[in-house]
Each structure stands twice: as structure tokens, then as C-alpha cells.
Design a protein around this motif. Structure first.
Motif, PDB file in Angstrom:
ATOM      1  N   ALA A  40       0.848  -1.186   0.000  1.00  0.00           N
ATOM      2  CA  ALA A  40       0.000   0.000   0.000  1.00  0.00           C
ATOM      3  C   ALA A  40       0.886   1.240   0.000  1.00  0.00           C
ATOM      4  N   PRO A  41       0.366   2.373  -0.436  1.00  0.00           N
ATOM      5  CA  PRO A  41       1.164   3.602  -0.461  1.00  0.00           C
ATOM      6  C   PRO A  41       1.748   3.930   0.904  1.00  0.00           C
ATOM      7  N   GLY A  42       3.050   4.181   0.937  1.00  0.00           N
ATOM      8  CA  GLY A  42       3.713   4.543   2.179  1.00  0.00           C
ATOM      9  C   GLY A  42       3.996   3.396   3.125  1.00  0.00           C
ATOM     10  N   LYS A  43       3.697   2.177   2.693  1.00  0.00           N
ATOM     11  CA  LYS A  43       3.912   1.011   3.548  1.00  0.00           C
ATOM     12  C   LYS A  43       4.867   0.031   2.891  1.00  0.00           C
ATOM     13  N   GLN A  44       5.398  -0.863   3.718  1.00  0.00           N
ATOM     14  CA  GLN A  44       6.282  -1.885   3.195  1.00  0.00           C
ATOM     15  C   GLN A  44       5.491  -3.004   2.533  1.00  0.00           C
ATOM     16  N   ARG A  45       6.146  -3.685   1.624  1.00  0.00           N
ATOM     17  CA  ARG A  45       5.518  -4.838   0.999  1.00  0.00           C
ATOM     18  C   ARG A  45       5.340  -5.925   2.051  1.00  0.00           C
ATOM     19  N   GLU A  46       4.173  -6.567   2.052  1.00  0.00           N
ATOM     20  CA  GLU A  46       3.884  -7.594   3.042  1.00  0.00           C
ATOM     21  C   GLU A  46       3.335  -8.848   2.383  1.00  0.00           C
ATOM     22  N   LEU A  47       3.592  -9.981   3.022  1.00  0.00           N
ATOM     23  CA  LEU A  47       3.072 -11.246   2.532  1.00  0.00           C
ATOM     24  C   LEU A  47       1.566 -11.309   2.769  1.00  0.00           C
ATOM     25  N   VAL A  48       0.838 -11.705   1.730  1.00  0.00           N
ATOM     26  CA  VAL A  48      -0.601 -11.935   1.850  1.00  0.00           C
ATOM     27  C   VAL A  48      -0.873 -13.428   2.029  1.00  0.00           C
ATOM     28  N   ALA A  49      -0.329 -14.230   1.124  1.00  0.00           N
ATOM     29  CA  ALA A  49      -0.541 -15.674   1.180  1.00  0.00           C
ATOM     30  C   ALA A  49       0.497 -16.357   0.314  1.00  0.00           C
ATOM     31  N   SER A  50       0.799 -17.603   0.655  1.00  0.00           N
ATOM     32  CA  SER A  50       1.714 -18.396  -0.156  1.00  0.00           C
ATOM     33  C   SER A  50       1.259 -19.836  -0.160  1.00  0.00           C
TER      34      SER A  50
END
Length: 121
Positions: A40-50
Motif C-alpha cells: 500500500a502507499p507509504g507502507k512496506q511490501r507484506e506477505l498476503v498468502a503463499s
């Protein structure tokens, strides 16, 4: 080389659903882990699912019970079914694959360019 291409993003109202797809193509012998991340804007990339090749899955706490990851190994494709979407799910969603290029070779991670998901309130 390996190409990873996402599709299926878009604009949806809160409570709605979207299905993302991600296909890997190129020269390789197998894919172990396939995953979805978001940023998201201004946020770090995060894991959603794998999901690994056997079908075992992992989810972020924020999406458990709402999102479902699945894969078609024959098509080298991973899907993310997103239900009960919330405005806070708005982000660019990226797909990645942990891909083995040749026998006894290394496993490398490849990323797609992302697809925008926007959830309006």
C-alpha cells in the motif's frame, strides 16, 4: 528466463470480491513456492498468502477467512480469491515464484510487475 504476469485487479466496493491470477512462463523445471504480496502507499511490501507445490498454504492474519490461495501446477498458475474486501486491502498486489531453472541448479525468486486492487468504502 522466467516471466511472471499478474491479472485480475480492479476497483470494487467494500464487501465485494476479486480473483487475481498469476502465470509463470519460460524455461524452468519446477516451482516450489508461489505467493502473493501487497504494498500500500507509504507502507512496506507484506506477505498476503503463499502456497507450496504440495498445496500447503500460509496466510497473513489480516486476510485469514477472507482470502483463498490456490494453484494449478500443470498451468504454473496461482490464484488469489479475495472475498469480503475492505478498504484497507487497497494495494498493489505482486506475485512471486520460487523457481528451479535446471536440475541441481539454484532456486530463484521471480516477481511480477503487480496489479492494482482498489476497494472503495
Amino acid at each position: 528466463q522466467v516471466q511472471v504476469v499478474e491479472s485480475g485487479g480492479g476497483l470494487v466496493q467494500a464487501g465485494g470480491s476479486l480473483r487475481l491470477s498469476c502465470a509463470a512462463s519460460g524455461s524452468f523445471i519446477g516451482i516450489n513456492v508461489m505467493g502473493w504480496y501487497r504494498q500500500a502507499p507509504g507502507k512496506q511490501r507484506e506477505l498476503v498468502a503463499s502456497i507450496i507445490s504440495s498445496g500447503s498454504t500460509t496466510y497473513a492474519d489480516s486476510v485469514k477467512g477472507r482470502f483463498t490461495i490456490s494453484r494449478d501446477n500443470a498451468k504454473n498458475t496461482v490464484y488469489l480469491q479475495m472475498n469480503s474486501l475492505k478498504p484497507e486491502d487497497t494495494a498493489v498486489y505482486y506475485c512471486n515464484t520460487d523457481t528451479t531453472l535446471r536440475y541441481a541448479g539454484p532456486t530463484l525468486r521471480y516477481w511480477g510487475r503487480g496489479t492494482q486492487v482498489t476497494v472503495s468504502s
